[in-house]
Scaffold this motif. Sequence first.
Motif, PDB file in Angstrom:
ATOM      1  N   LEU A  74       0.844  -1.196   0.000  1.00  0.00           N
ATOM      2  CA  LEU A  74       0.000   0.000   0.000  1.00  0.00           C
ATOM      3  C   LEU A  74       0.881   1.249   0.000  1.00  0.00           C
ATOM      4  O   LEU A  74       1.880   1.329   0.718  1.00  0.00           O
ATOM      5  CB  LEU A  74      -0.913   0.003   1.226  1.00  0.00           C
ATOM      6  CG  LEU A  74      -1.902  -1.162   1.326  1.00  0.00           C
ATOM      7  CD1 LEU A  74      -2.774  -0.998   2.563  1.00  0.00           C
ATOM      8  CD2 LEU A  74      -2.776  -1.240   0.079  1.00  0.00           C
ATOM      9  N   ARG A  75       0.502   2.229  -0.817  1.00  0.00           N
ATOM     10  CA  ARG A  75       1.307   3.439  -0.928  1.00  0.00           C
ATOM     11  C   ARG A  75       0.430   4.597  -1.362  1.00  0.00           C
ATOM     12  O   ARG A  75      -0.687   4.413  -1.833  1.00  0.00           O
ATOM     13  CB  ARG A  75       2.432   3.246  -1.944  1.00  0.00           C
ATOM     14  CG  ARG A  75       1.940   2.899  -3.349  1.00  0.00           C
ATOM     15  CD  ARG A  75       3.093   2.638  -4.288  1.00  0.00           C
ATOM     16  NE  ARG A  75       2.605   2.406  -5.650  1.00  0.00           N
ATOM     17  CZ  ARG A  75       3.392   2.301  -6.711  1.00  0.00           C
ATOM     18  NH1 ARG A  75       4.695   2.419  -6.579  1.00  0.00           N
ATOM     19  NH2 ARG A  75       2.889   2.102  -7.922  1.00  0.00           N
ATOM     20  N   LYS A  76       0.974   5.815  -1.219  1.00  0.00           N
ATOM     21  CA  LYS A  76       0.287   7.007  -1.700  1.00  0.00           C
ATOM     22  C   LYS A  76       1.330   7.975  -2.231  1.00  0.00           C
ATOM     23  O   LYS A  76       2.506   7.903  -1.841  1.00  0.00           O
ATOM     24  CB  LYS A  76      -0.541   7.645  -0.579  1.00  0.00           C
ATOM     25  CG  LYS A  76       0.294   8.334   0.478  1.00  0.00           C
ATOM     26  CD  LYS A  76      -0.592   9.062   1.473  1.00  0.00           C
ATOM     27  CE  LYS A  76       0.253   9.829   2.495  1.00  0.00           C
ATOM     28  NZ  LYS A  76      -0.595  10.590   3.454  1.00  0.00           N
ATOM     29  N   PRO A  77       0.937   8.849  -3.175  1.00  0.00           N
ATOM     30  CA  PRO A  77       1.900   9.821  -3.703  1.00  0.00           C
ATOM     31  C   PRO A  77       2.520  10.635  -2.583  1.00  0.00           C
ATOM     32  O   PRO A  77       1.825  11.156  -1.711  1.00  0.00           O
ATOM     33  CB  PRO A  77       1.048  10.690  -4.634  1.00  0.00           C
ATOM     34  CG  PRO A  77      -0.084   9.804  -5.023  1.00  0.00           C
ATOM     35  CD  PRO A  77      -0.373   8.959  -3.819  1.00  0.00           C
ATOM     36  N   GLY A  78       3.849  10.719  -2.603  1.00  0.00           N
ATOM     37  CA  GLY A  78       4.549  11.408  -1.533  1.00  0.00           C
ATOM     38  C   GLY A  78       4.818  12.870  -1.813  1.00  0.00           C
ATOM     39  O   GLY A  78       5.286  13.590  -0.947  1.00  0.00           O
ATOM     40  N   TYR A 129       6.577   7.975  -4.073  1.00  0.00           N
ATOM     41  CA  TYR A 129       5.541   7.377  -3.229  1.00  0.00           C
ATOM     42  C   TYR A 129       6.022   7.218  -1.798  1.00  0.00           C
ATOM     43  O   TYR A 129       7.221   7.011  -1.538  1.00  0.00           O
ATOM     44  CB  TYR A 129       5.134   6.001  -3.764  1.00  0.00           C
ATOM     45  CG  TYR A 129       4.341   6.027  -5.050  1.00  0.00           C
ATOM     46  CD1 TYR A 129       2.967   6.200  -5.034  1.00  0.00           C
ATOM     47  CD2 TYR A 129       4.979   5.873  -6.271  1.00  0.00           C
ATOM     48  CE1 TYR A 129       2.245   6.220  -6.204  1.00  0.00           C
ATOM     49  CE2 TYR A 129       4.257   5.892  -7.456  1.00  0.00           C
ATOM     50  CZ  TYR A 129       2.889   6.068  -7.408  1.00  0.00           C
ATOM     51  OH  TYR A 129       2.175   6.085  -8.582  1.00  0.00           O
ATOM     52  N   THR A 130       5.074   7.301  -0.866  1.00  0.00           N
ATOM     53  CA  THR A 130       5.302   6.905   0.513  1.00  0.00           C
ATOM     54  C   THR A 130       4.675   5.534   0.698  1.00  0.00           C
ATOM     55  O   THR A 130       3.477   5.363   0.476  1.00  0.00           O
ATOM     56  CB  THR A 130       4.665   7.904   1.497  1.00  0.00           C
ATOM     57  OG1 THR A 130       5.232   9.203   1.283  1.00  0.00           O
ATOM     58  CG2 THR A 130       4.899   7.473   2.931  1.00  0.00           C
ATOM     59  N   THR A 131       5.475   4.544   1.089  1.00  0.00           N
ATOM     60  CA  THR A 131       4.986   3.169   1.206  1.00  0.00           C
ATOM     61  C   THR A 131       4.743   2.812   2.665  1.00  0.00           C
ATOM     62  O   THR A 131       5.374   3.362   3.579  1.00  0.00           O
ATOM     63  CB  THR A 131       5.990   2.182   0.598  1.00  0.00           C
ATOM     64  OG1 THR A 131       7.245   2.325   1.271  1.00  0.00           O
ATOM     65  CG2 THR A 131       6.193   2.455  -0.886  1.00  0.00           C
ATOM     66  N   TYR A 132       3.831   1.865   2.886  1.00  0.00           N
ATOM     67  CA  TYR A 132       3.438   1.469   4.240  1.00  0.00           C
ATOM     68  C   TYR A 132       3.576  -0.035   4.467  1.00  0.00           C
ATOM     69  O   TYR A 132       3.062  -0.552   5.444  1.00  0.00           O
ATOM     70  CB  TYR A 132       1.991   1.889   4.498  1.00  0.00           C
ATOM     71  CG  TYR A 132       1.784   3.385   4.418  1.00  0.00           C
ATOM     72  CD1 TYR A 132       2.083   4.208   5.496  1.00  0.00           C
ATOM     73  CD2 TYR A 132       1.312   3.979   3.253  1.00  0.00           C
ATOM     74  CE1 TYR A 132       1.904   5.581   5.431  1.00  0.00           C
ATOM     75  CE2 TYR A 132       1.138   5.357   3.178  1.00  0.00           C
ATOM     76  CZ  TYR A 132       1.433   6.147   4.266  1.00  0.00           C
ATOM     77  OH  TYR A 132       1.270   7.502   4.198  1.00  0.00           O
TER      78      TYR A 132
END
Length: 300
Positions: free
Chosen positions: A44-48, A271-274
Amino acid sequence: MRRKIGDPELVKGLTAAYSRRKFFVKFILVLLAFATGVVTVMNLRKPGGPDGVTRKGIDVVIALDVSRSMLATDLAPNRLERARQFISRLLTKIPDDRIGLVVFAGKAYLQMPLTGDHNAAQLFVSSASPDGIPLQGTVISDALKMSNTAFGASESTYKAVVLITDGEDHDEAALSTAKELASYGMMINTVGIGSAEGAYVPDPATGEPKRDETGNPVLSKLNEAELKEIAGLTNGVYVRLENSEEAVNTITQQLSQIETKVTGDVSRMNYTTYYWCFAGAMLLLLLIESFIPETKKVLA
């Protein structure tokens, strides 16, 4: 139930320490660990941030001739290798442009659709060879049509083709195709590979010059006249590949005349990944499960 297993008293003694509640808790922990493991793999990730999300460039399709004549050695080490070197340098000069790759010989194939991933383009170019196309020859009109297909029907501007070939066309439709594509707003820049004197085409199996049906060695010559005409019909430029750096500069200068557009580029997005959060939770659950016994304390 105990009677089905064996002697009831013996079974009772053997299972006296078994804890159904603890076994159930351990099962739930393993199940949760598996679920968090699945989420970890999903990454899971979102634009950083906004960096690299958009670019301002054009769409360029490189049409590369991979016919057997491109193995001729009038350009050292051979025409195809020099073409690969040219493309590699060109890609470094147009980092904001989307790149597509068409390879052709007796038939044209879309090797790579338009993408902003130049590393992938480099990989596809390095693997292009005559072995990938069973039908030999040089059909430039098919290469131009396939290049037009790569752009899609929605765009009428911002697009250009860089045709790299020795120009030995086995199809007379190339000029009419170029004229038609020019009406759709396509610029075709041509890069001539080879020499006017020509060179013999080597046979990969023997290393000797390839021979035609009559037994004569096949001599491949650069057909500059047709390549110049194709470029002229489409507001492009023709350049003969002798010095790669000069050829790249000529082509990039010509491409700079095309109006650029702003497009999204997912391949360059940060991206920021989790995944590490879920991986940590999975390890913690498995660790807790390993410390919980399945048995209960039995009073003596």
